[in-house]
Design an enzyme around this catalytic site. Sequence first.
Site, PDB file in Angstrom:
ATOM      1  N   TYR A  32      50.917  38.012  47.256  1.00 53.69           N
ATOM      2  CA  TYR A  32      52.005  38.871  47.715  1.00 53.69           C
ATOM      3  C   TYR A  32      51.769  39.352  49.143  1.00 53.69           C
ATOM      4  CZ  TYR A  32      49.254  43.189  47.083  1.00 53.69           C
ATOM      5  OH  TYR A  32      48.313  44.172  47.196  1.00 53.69           O
ATOM      6  N   ARG A  98      50.934  28.066  27.716  1.00 52.29           N
ATOM      7  CA  ARG A  98      49.948  28.912  28.404  1.00 52.29           C
ATOM      8  C   ARG A  98      48.609  28.181  28.457  1.00 52.29           C
ATOM      9  NH1 ARG A  98      45.844  32.279  27.258  1.00 52.29           N
ATOM     10  NH2 ARG A  98      45.524  34.053  28.643  1.00 52.29           N
ATOM     11  N   HIS A 100      45.144  27.844  31.170  1.00 47.50           N
ATOM     12  CA  HIS A 100      44.558  28.411  32.395  1.00 47.50           C
ATOM     13  C   HIS A 100      44.696  27.469  33.592  1.00 47.50           C
ATOM     14  CE1 HIS A 100      42.991  31.308  29.607  1.00 47.50           C
ATOM     15  NE2 HIS A 100      42.311  31.955  30.545  1.00 47.50           N
ATOM     16  N   LYS A 141      45.295  37.917  49.083  1.00 53.80           N
ATOM     17  CA  LYS A 141      46.166  39.032  48.680  1.00 53.80           C
ATOM     18  C   LYS A 141      46.806  38.665  47.335  1.00 53.80           C
ATOM     19  CE  LYS A 141      49.171  42.525  50.792  1.00 53.80           C
ATOM     20  NZ  LYS A 141      48.433  43.707  50.377  1.00 53.80           N
ATOM     21  N   GLU A 173      36.178  48.238  51.228  1.00 55.39           N
ATOM     22  CA  GLU A 173      37.462  48.750  51.720  1.00 55.39           C
ATOM     23  C   GLU A 173      37.887  49.864  50.775  1.00 55.39           C
ATOM     24  OE1 GLU A 173      40.505  45.689  51.527  1.00 55.39           O
ATOM     25  OE2 GLU A 173      39.683  44.881  49.682  1.00 55.39           O
ATOM     26  N   LEU A 197      40.267  42.633  52.248  1.00 53.25           N
ATOM     27  CA  LEU A 197      41.512  42.050  52.729  1.00 53.25           C
ATOM     28  C   LEU A 197      41.543  42.139  54.262  1.00 53.25           C
ATOM     29  CD1 LEU A 197      44.294  41.000  51.575  1.00 53.25           C
ATOM     30  CD2 LEU A 197      45.182  43.205  52.310  1.00 53.25           C
TER      31      LEU A 197
HETATM   32  N1  PLP Z   1      43.066  46.474  51.481  1.00 53.44           N
HETATM   33  C1  PLP Z   1      43.763  46.455  50.324  1.00 53.44           C
HETATM   34  C2  PLP Z   1      43.010  46.287  49.036  1.00 53.44           C
HETATM   35  C3  PLP Z   1      45.161  46.594  50.330  1.00 53.44           C
HETATM   36  O1  PLP Z   1      45.848  46.563  49.172  1.00 53.44           O
HETATM   37  C4  PLP Z   1      45.823  46.771  51.569  1.00 53.44           C
HETATM   38  C5  PLP Z   1      47.274  46.919  51.645  1.00 53.44           C
HETATM   39  O2  PLP Z   1      47.973  46.968  50.675  1.00 53.44           O
HETATM   40  C6  PLP Z   1      45.062  46.806  52.741  1.00 53.44           C
HETATM   41  C7  PLP Z   1      43.691  46.635  52.671  1.00 53.44           C
HETATM   42  C8  PLP Z   1      45.720  47.007  54.091  1.00 53.44           C
HETATM   43  O3  PLP Z   1      46.402  45.851  54.486  1.00 53.44           O
HETATM   44  P1  PLP Z   1      47.633  45.915  55.507  1.00 53.44           P
HETATM   45  O4  PLP Z   1      47.170  46.689  56.688  1.00 53.44           O
HETATM   46  O5  PLP Z   1      47.911  44.501  55.813  1.00 53.44           O
HETATM   47  O6  PLP Z   1      48.745  46.608  54.771  1.00 53.44           O
END
Ligand code: PLP
Length: 277
Positions: A32, A98, A100, A141, A173, A197
Site C-alpha cells: 500500500y 486458499r 500460501h 510497505k 522506527e 520503511l
Molecule cells: N514507518 C512506518 C512503519 C510507517 O507506517 C510510515 C508511514 O505510514 C512511515 C514510517 C513514514 O513513511 P512516510 O513518510 O512515507 O509516510
Amino acid sequence: MTWCCLNGTMMPIEQAKISPMDRGFLFGDGVYEVMARVDGRIRAKSLHQARLQSSLDAIGLSVSVDDVFAGVDQLTEKAGLLDAKIYIQVTRGAAAARDHAFPSKISPTVFLTISEFAAVSQKPSIAIVRPDIRWRRNSIKSVSLLGNVLLMQEARASGAHEAILHRDHLVTEASTSNVFVIRGQSLMTPPLSDLILPGITRHLVIEMASQIGLNVIEEPIHVDSLPDADGVFVSSSTRGLMPIVELDPGGQVGNGQLTQAFMALQAAYDERLHHHE
Ligand code: PLP
C-alpha cells in the site's frame, strides 16, 4: 460521500465489494501507499510512485504503477478535495482456493480511496518505547500490519501517541513513522535497511536538514540514548513532523522543550509542503 476506485471503477465506498478469497484479506498479501494532497497537489508524488514500484517488485507483483496513478488522478478529480489523504492498496487478488504459494492465474486487486485531510502541525507528544516485534522486511510497505497495529494500540491504551521501536537495543522506527534525534546542530536517524520503511517524509527531512545547516548523521541509535537527546521527533506523510517530549520508559526528552533546530525544520517542512512537485 467517500469515493473509491476498485479495479478501475469509480464508486461510493459503500458499493465496493471485494471477495473473501482475496489474498489481501486471507494472507495480508499486498502492499500500500498513503499520500497527502495539499493545495490540489500530491506531495512528493514521484517518490511515492517509486516506493510503490519497489514494494510491488519486492513481493513479485506485476501491476502498472502508471495505471494505478492514472486511477488516483481520476479519483481526485471525482472527489474534488484539494486537501486530502489518498490510500492505495494493491493485493495479489482473489484465488479459487486458499494456498500460501502464489496461484498461477490471478488478477491483482487495486483499491484506491480518498478522504478529507488537513496537514496540521503536531503537538508535543508522548511515545512508548518497545521491542520491535515485527517481521524483518519492513522496507516493504506491506498491508500485513499486525505488529504495528498491536504496538499502536498499546501506545493509545497507555495515553501515548506513538510507539518507538528497537531491535537489540537499536532504534528501528516507530509504529507508523520514522524516528529522528536532535543533538545540538546534528540530526540523527537510523540508516535505511530491511528493518525500516524508507519514509518519504524521512527523505524530505534529510534534504531540508542539510539545507538549513544541520549535520545529518544516518547511524544506529541506541535506545538508551533517547532521553538525553535535545529532541526526538517522528515523521510521516500524514502527521508530518511530530515532536516527542516524553518517553515511556525513559521520561522527559532533554529539557522537555522543542529545540530551535526542530522549529527550523518544522518551518522548512511547512514551506516545502506547499511547494514540492
Ligand atoms: N514507518 C512506518 C512503519 C510507517 O507506517 C510510515 C508511514 O505510514 C512511515 C514510517 C513514514 O513513511 P512516510 O513518510 O512515507 O509516510
